[in-house]
Design a protein around this motif. Sequence first.
Motif, mmCIF file in Angstrom:
data_model
loop_
_atom_site.group_PDB
_atom_site.id
_atom_site.type_symbol
_atom_site.label_atom_id
_atom_site.label_comp_id
_atom_site.label_asym_id
_atom_site.label_seq_id
_atom_site.Cartn_x
_atom_site.Cartn_y
_atom_site.Cartn_z
ATOM 1 N N GLY A 140 -2.614 -4.478 13.307
ATOM 2 C CA GLY A 140 -1.850 -3.094 13.193
ATOM 3 C C GLY A 140 -0.561 -3.099 13.477
ATOM 4 O O GLY A 140 0.241 -2.226 13.062
ATOM 5 N N ALA A 141 -0.174 -4.165 14.339
ATOM 6 C CA ALA A 141 1.343 -4.113 14.589
ATOM 7 C C ALA A 141 2.050 -4.845 13.555
ATOM 8 O O ALA A 141 1.700 -5.472 12.662
ATOM 9 N N GLN A 142 3.293 -4.462 13.396
ATOM 10 C CA GLN A 142 4.381 -4.501 12.276
ATOM 11 C C GLN A 142 5.619 -4.444 12.412
ATOM 12 O O GLN A 142 6.150 -3.608 12.974
ATOM 13 N N PHE A 143 6.359 -5.742 12.481
ATOM 14 C CA PHE A 143 7.555 -5.611 12.928
ATOM 15 C C PHE A 143 8.342 -4.977 11.955
ATOM 16 O O PHE A 143 8.149 -4.735 10.690
ATOM 17 N N PRO B 90 1.321 -14.341 19.153
ATOM 18 C CA PRO B 90 -0.089 -14.188 19.415
ATOM 19 C C PRO B 90 -0.571 -12.612 19.428
ATOM 20 O O PRO B 90 0.361 -11.660 19.596
ATOM 21 N N GLU B 91 -1.964 -12.397 19.702
ATOM 22 C CA GLU B 91 -2.353 -10.913 19.237
ATOM 23 C C GLU B 91 -1.814 -10.304 20.648
ATOM 24 O O GLU B 91 -2.139 -8.949 20.639
ATOM 25 N N PRO C 200 -2.961 -14.512 8.418
ATOM 26 C CA PRO C 200 -2.560 -15.408 9.500
ATOM 27 C C PRO C 200 -1.153 -16.358 9.350
ATOM 28 O O PRO C 200 -0.960 -16.895 8.342
ATOM 29 N N GLY C 201 -0.297 -16.067 10.220
ATOM 30 C CA GLY C 201 1.123 -16.534 10.143
ATOM 31 C C GLY C 201 2.146 -16.227 9.000
ATOM 32 O O GLY C 201 3.385 -16.481 9.034
ATOM 33 N N ALA C 202 1.614 -14.943 8.314
ATOM 34 C CA ALA C 202 2.764 -14.628 7.341
ATOM 35 C C ALA C 202 3.823 -13.451 7.984
ATOM 36 O O ALA C 202 4.800 -13.569 7.364
ATOM 37 N N GLN C 203 3.357 -12.913 8.960
ATOM 38 C CA GLN C 203 4.236 -11.944 9.608
ATOM 39 C C GLN C 203 5.105 -12.832 10.714
ATOM 40 O O GLN C 203 4.502 -13.550 11.360
#
Length: 383
Positions: free
Chosen positions: A161-164, A154-155, A132-135
Amino acid sequence: MKPEIEGLTRRTLLAAAATIPLSRQAVAATAAAPVLSVAAIAPFLCSGVAVTPDETIFLGMPRFPGNEATFSVGRVAPDGTVHPFPGGSWNDWKPGQDGSAAFVMVNAIHLFADGTLWAVDQGAPPGQSPEPGAQKLVQLDTTSGAVLRVLRFPEDIMPPGAQFNDLRIHGDLLFATDSGLGGIVIHNLKTGRTLRRLSAHPLLRNDATHIHKGGGGRILQDAQGNRPQVQSDDIEIDADGTWFYFAVPAGPLKKIRVADLLDDRKSDIDLAALVQVAAEIPSIGGTCIDTLGNIYLSDGENARIVILSPDGRRTTLVQDPRLISPDALFIDRKRTLYVPCSQIEKLAMFNGGTDGTHAPFLVLSLPLPEQLGALRLGAAVEG
């Protein structure tokens, strides 16, 4: 690169890189075409570059296997050495530590009209899920290193599974791609309003037709034959903010009007019907766009940079065997094009289980001509 190499002078490093042999064909081609020179040498695999108006170079160095010691974001000093930026705990993350205020997996960096630096942090090394908070998306002052803004969502915007992957800014709007599930995130920097568009839609995901390839057309896969699953990746917005371009690495390049993306009366089904195929492309590592609407493609299959004009013409800007997995492109305010040669295709996960990456990790550059044949070239689109 071993630590003792980092103290070498810029002159020594660039002289060594210049000795890397070119093929006879490449040497002959340089007589009539733009020539790449070494702009920087990174201490780790480098996939991103951004350059300030005063020509300070910043590098993005992801935490891929074999590069666990990376400090993720670096600033290139006048003597060519690369130093952690902004410094301190932001560059010292280790597995098991809190990644909310440290760089964990910086997939992209960019610099826009206001001269600040943005870093896209996926929050976890490849194959792992972020804590949490790392991405996050991090904005930094390029002079002081001050952290100006950290964006987390937020989700409903970034579900599990989402990834910038990458970002662009146009005016007050920040656009980012999700390469985990596929999707486009649009955030208004002034109002704070955020949209997620075309979430996990097939148009933003790999298909069974276009195969991600590396040099010479080699299909990228690991020792078990698993191929990379990178969804929506490269993005560009034209200078007047009309068209949004996007692609997975294997293509095709697609486009949709920005106004349609922003119209919250339109559902994802509505938007999908408005997406157009702009061009079939080779497998690419990165892109950029100029003020005349030309899109520059990092052609990983053929070690070259290709320019796709708005009317569909294709022109090779430069071809060079040092362009191994050319990645995210950047045009500075003096119309110099920068190309990180990431070598990503030689990582074990893409190279049949064998890590073939090696120093030097080059960032190459060339001044853009005003015209290439009959094609006029523009300047940087700064957002």
